[in-house]
Design a protein around this motif. Structure first.
Motif, short mmCIF file in Angstrom:
data_model
loop_
_atom_site.label_atom_id
_atom_site.label_comp_id
_atom_site.label_asym_id
_atom_site.label_seq_id
_atom_site.Cartn_x
_atom_site.Cartn_y
_atom_site.Cartn_z
N TYR A 1 24.40 26.03 18.53
CA TYR A 1 24.20 26.31 17.13
C TYR A 1 22.77 25.89 16.81
CZ TYR A 1 24.46 25.40 12.11
OH TYR A 1 24.21 25.37 10.75
N GLU B 1 19.54 25.88 13.83
CA GLU B 1 19.06 26.12 12.47
C GLU B 1 17.55 26.28 12.53
OE1 GLU B 1 22.37 23.58 9.90
OE2 GLU B 1 20.30 22.87 10.05
N THR C 1 13.94 27.28 10.48
CA THR C 1 13.26 27.51 9.21
C THR C 1 12.08 28.41 9.52
OG1 THR C 1 13.86 25.25 8.65
CG2 THR C 1 12.30 26.34 7.20
N THR D 1 25.99 18.79 14.26
CA THR D 1 24.53 18.78 14.10
C THR D 1 24.04 17.34 14.08
OG1 THR D 1 24.97 18.96 11.73
CG2 THR D 1 24.25 20.95 12.84
N VAL E 1 11.93 23.67 21.62
CA VAL E 1 12.14 25.10 21.36
C VAL E 1 11.08 25.61 20.39
CG1 VAL E 1 13.72 26.77 20.30
CG2 VAL E 1 14.60 25.08 21.91
N SER F 1 7.91 26.15 22.25
CA SER F 1 7.98 27.38 23.06
C SER F 1 7.77 28.60 22.19
CB SER F 1 9.35 27.50 23.72
OG SER F 1 9.56 26.44 24.59
N LEU F 2 8.40 28.61 21.02
CA LEU F 2 8.26 29.77 20.13
C LEU F 2 6.82 29.91 19.65
CD1 LEU F 2 11.60 29.49 18.12
CD2 LEU F 2 11.01 31.23 19.81
N MET G 1 4.75 31.47 22.15
CA MET G 1 5.01 32.91 22.23
C MET G 1 4.49 33.63 20.98
SD MET G 1 8.90 32.46 23.57
CE MET G 1 9.46 34.16 23.62
N TYR H 1 5.10 33.01 17.79
CA TYR H 1 5.94 33.04 16.58
C TYR H 1 5.57 31.83 15.73
CZ TYR H 1 8.67 36.56 19.02
OH TYR H 1 9.06 37.70 19.68
N GLU I 1 5.34 31.59 12.65
CA GLU I 1 6.07 31.49 11.39
C GLU I 1 7.29 30.58 11.47
OE1 GLU I 1 5.75 34.11 13.44
OE2 GLU I 1 7.15 35.74 12.96
N VAL I 2 7.67 30.19 12.69
CA VAL I 2 8.82 29.29 12.84
C VAL I 2 8.39 27.87 12.49
CG1 VAL I 2 10.57 28.36 14.41
CG2 VAL I 2 9.87 30.76 14.59
N ALA I 3 8.87 27.36 11.37
CA ALA I 3 8.40 26.07 10.87
C ALA I 3 9.23 24.91 11.41
CB ALA I 3 8.44 26.07 9.34
N ASP I 4 10.49 25.17 11.69
CA ASP I 4 11.35 24.07 12.16
C ASP I 4 12.55 24.63 12.93
OD1 ASP I 4 11.89 21.33 12.38
OD2 ASP I 4 13.42 21.47 10.82
N VAL I 5 12.96 23.88 13.94
CA VAL I 5 14.15 24.24 14.71
C VAL I 5 14.99 22.97 14.88
CG1 VAL I 5 15.04 25.16 16.91
CG2 VAL I 5 12.85 25.98 16.03
N ARG I 6 16.28 23.07 14.59
CA ARG I 6 17.20 21.96 14.84
C ARG I 6 18.32 22.53 15.69
NH1 ARG I 6 15.88 16.84 13.24
NH2 ARG I 6 18.03 16.31 12.77
N ILE I 7 18.69 21.80 16.74
CA ILE I 7 19.70 22.33 17.65
C ILE I 7 20.98 21.52 17.57
CG2 ILE I 7 20.20 22.82 20.10
CD1 ILE I 7 17.55 23.94 20.33
N GLY I 8 22.08 22.23 17.51
CA GLY I 8 23.38 21.56 17.45
C GLY I 8 24.34 22.20 18.43
#
Lengths: 84, 84
Positions: A42, A44, A46, B9, B22, B25-26, B29, B31, B33-40
């Motif tokens: 999963y 999330e 932003t 989470t 992650v 990595s983005l 590549m 991207y 515009e990806v400001a934040d990633v949280r993985i659950g």
């Protein structure tokens, strides 16, 4: 800004050893009513607004990095959040 | 039978090194515009009906094995499925 929730799951036909291990642990804790466990990821994200379509971007992120389309399925939910 | 979807989470205050990796990595590549990633974690459980309340059972499973309540939050959705 967009808040994107991504769910990555193993395809039905793919064995899930992690899920099997969790099921065994639950059985050894006497939760014998648990018939099956499948484990996925999963995420999330932003994402800032750009001129590109957000769905197109999310699909690209999923197929290029977040999921392995050979063995995994993904689905996502996009929420637009208004920053004050 | 119940089909239970569990989402685990990391709490907001807990650092998420996997998410940071992650995100990097983005960015590499392009991207940006990806400001934040949280993985659950996302889990699908199939649970047989017992005399115990299903919500009580699911809360127990989550706090005893599926989530670490010190650093993780969990939420779940329960669907009852009718087997023919």
């Amino acid at each position: 800004m967009f808040k994107v929730k991504v769910y990555v799951t193993l395809r039905e036909s793919v064995l899930d050893p992690q899920g099997t291990a969790v099921k065994s642990s639950l059985h050894s804790m006497n939760y014998n009513e648990v018939a099956d466990v499948r484990i996925g990821k999963y995420m999330e994200l932003t994402i800032e607004k750009t001129e590109r379509d957000i769905e197109e971007v999310v699909n690209e992120l999923c197929t290029r990095l977040l999921a392995n389309p050979v063995i995994e399925d993904y689905r996502y939910e996009i929420e637009e959040s208004v920053v004050q």
